[in-house]
Design an enzyme around this catalytic site. Sequence first.
Site, PDB file in Angstrom:
ATOM      1  N   GLN A 133       0.787  -1.231   0.000  1.00 54.01           N
ATOM      2  CA  GLN A 133       0.000   0.000   0.000  1.00 54.01           C
ATOM      3  C   GLN A 133       0.822   1.285   0.000  1.00 54.01           C
ATOM      4  OE1 GLN A 133      -4.032   0.034   1.812  1.00 54.01           O
ATOM      5  NE2 GLN A 133      -3.018   1.209   3.410  1.00 54.01           N
ATOM      6  N   GLU A 191      -3.740   9.355  -0.986  1.00 51.22           N
ATOM      7  CA  GLU A 191      -2.914  10.098  -0.034  1.00 51.22           C
ATOM      8  C   GLU A 191      -1.933  11.040  -0.721  1.00 51.22           C
ATOM      9  OE1 GLU A 191      -1.120   7.489   2.808  1.00 51.22           O
ATOM     10  OE2 GLU A 191      -3.043   6.819   3.609  1.00 51.22           O
ATOM     11  N   ASP A 206       4.263   0.044   4.057  1.00 50.41           N
ATOM     12  CA  ASP A 206       2.998  -0.357   4.675  1.00 50.41           C
ATOM     13  C   ASP A 206       2.420  -1.427   3.760  1.00 50.41           C
ATOM     14  OD1 ASP A 206       0.508  -0.770   5.727  1.00 50.41           O
ATOM     15  OD2 ASP A 206      -0.224   1.272   5.417  1.00 50.41           O
ATOM     16  N   LYS A 249      -3.812   5.840  15.543  1.00 43.46           N
ATOM     17  CA  LYS A 249      -4.805   6.606  14.789  1.00 43.46           C
ATOM     18  C   LYS A 249      -5.972   6.919  15.726  1.00 43.46           C
ATOM     19  CE  LYS A 249      -3.871   4.395  10.285  1.00 43.46           C
ATOM     20  NZ  LYS A 249      -4.395   3.413   9.299  1.00 43.46           N
ATOM     21  N   ARG A 258      -5.242   9.442   8.121  1.00 42.11           N
ATOM     22  CA  ARG A 258      -6.024   8.444   7.399  1.00 42.11           C
ATOM     23  C   ARG A 258      -6.022   8.814   5.921  1.00 42.11           C
ATOM     24  NH1 ARG A 258      -8.704   4.875  10.953  1.00 42.11           N
ATOM     25  NH2 ARG A 258      -8.441   3.532   9.125  1.00 42.11           N
ATOM     26  N   SER A 259      -6.417   7.886   5.089  1.00 39.18           N
ATOM     27  CA  SER A 259      -6.398   8.156   3.647  1.00 39.18           C
ATOM     28  C   SER A 259      -7.419   9.227   3.256  1.00 39.18           C
ATOM     29  CB  SER A 259      -6.641   6.875   2.855  1.00 39.18           C
ATOM     30  OG  SER A 259      -7.837   6.237   3.266  1.00 39.18           O
ATOM     31  N   LYS A 289       3.217   9.703  10.438  1.00 37.87           N
ATOM     32  CA  LYS A 289       2.970   9.271   9.062  1.00 37.87           C
ATOM     33  C   LYS A 289       1.798  10.086   8.538  1.00 37.87           C
ATOM     34  CE  LYS A 289       1.069   5.273   7.735  1.00 37.87           C
ATOM     35  NZ  LYS A 289       0.792   3.926   7.206  1.00 37.87           N
TER      36      LYS A 289
END
Length: 394
Positions: A154, A195, A227, A319, A348-349, A371
């Site tokens: 990913q 992203e 990831d 998260k 988050r995306s 991240k």
Amino acid sequence: MFDIIKFFDSRGTPTICAYTKCKSDIITSVAPAGKSTGSHEVLTYPIIKGIPNIGQSFKFFKQNKKSIEQAFAFEEQEEFDSFLEELDETPNFSDMGGNLAIALSMLFLKVKAKEQNKQVFEYLNPKPKLNDLPKPLGNCFGGGLHSNNKIPVQEFLVLHNKKLISDNVKLNIDVYKAIEKDLHKRKIFFGKNDEGAITANITFNDAINLVEDAIDKLGEKSKYGLDVAASSFYAKGKYEFENKKYSEKEFISFWNDFLKKHKDVVYVEDPFFEDSFDAFAELQKKTKALICGDDLYTTNKDRFTIGVKKKSTKAILIKPNQIGTLSRMYETVKLAQKNDIDCVISHRSGETSDNTIAHLAVGLKGIKYIKTGTISGERLAKLNELILIEKLIS
């Protein structure tokens, strides 16, 4: 006056913004949303006919608005978050929705900081130091559920270890631009994913070579990570990775051999299915790289406790919206710090310009990495906020 309104995230998907007016300022808190989600996360919204329904969260807020407004009189975050849990009466916020819960929880934090005329990071960490700032993991190339290509992994994440976060952000961007330039030169069509990472329809090995070439051209002591998000290509006990199926034992060997060959890979997130605590532990035992759990833990203290006992990983992804409240998140971070496990706070995306995680990264101390992408406005909102915090501290 406290209220909520419908905002839109970076995918154009509706999300919840909680807001209030405090000392002539409008304070907002916006919930993000993930696409590659762990099955153990709290529910983003109440489920109606099998589908998450944001309208039910708005209905819940309207029905309980008076008591929610009164709860902002609490002094402590834990009091407010406990109130939210009692109001919902379910362990996974299935009545109000986790995104409503985290939007309100973050808003409470911001209000308390404002009442003391402090920035959120200094409200949490009264004497911040430069080494409290995290190192950014920059998503420079993507596949998996965030992209429309054939690469199962990913995210390809670049990492630098300069003293100043502003330098690290710049170097991550330089790698990103070097990848763009290389693809242009090779006349390979490419785009950007959810992203803002570069995406192209190439193989996994081609992507590795692309990232490593960009790093070499930069001439810095760059490292990188992955990831894997392995739950997205796991079914019936097998990992289907580039048209080949692997058993769990075979996939452990695959990643162990990969890490022996690629010495600059220092971080691997979710290399196995989300319930495979023992597989994570086996790989972590074999490598010096940080193996990190995201879907494995979902910022859940109970699941993380299992991982700590099994020595599954040396890092955990944090998260806030995975677990519903900041207090729950704090408990998980404290457990990680107690056991010398690195925390990686993450976007988050589906993101917005909300920069709360930048303040949490500094305010909680001991958050080693953040991240939050490399390029695109909603990602840079967090990174630029960290650059500003760095300036204020120094």
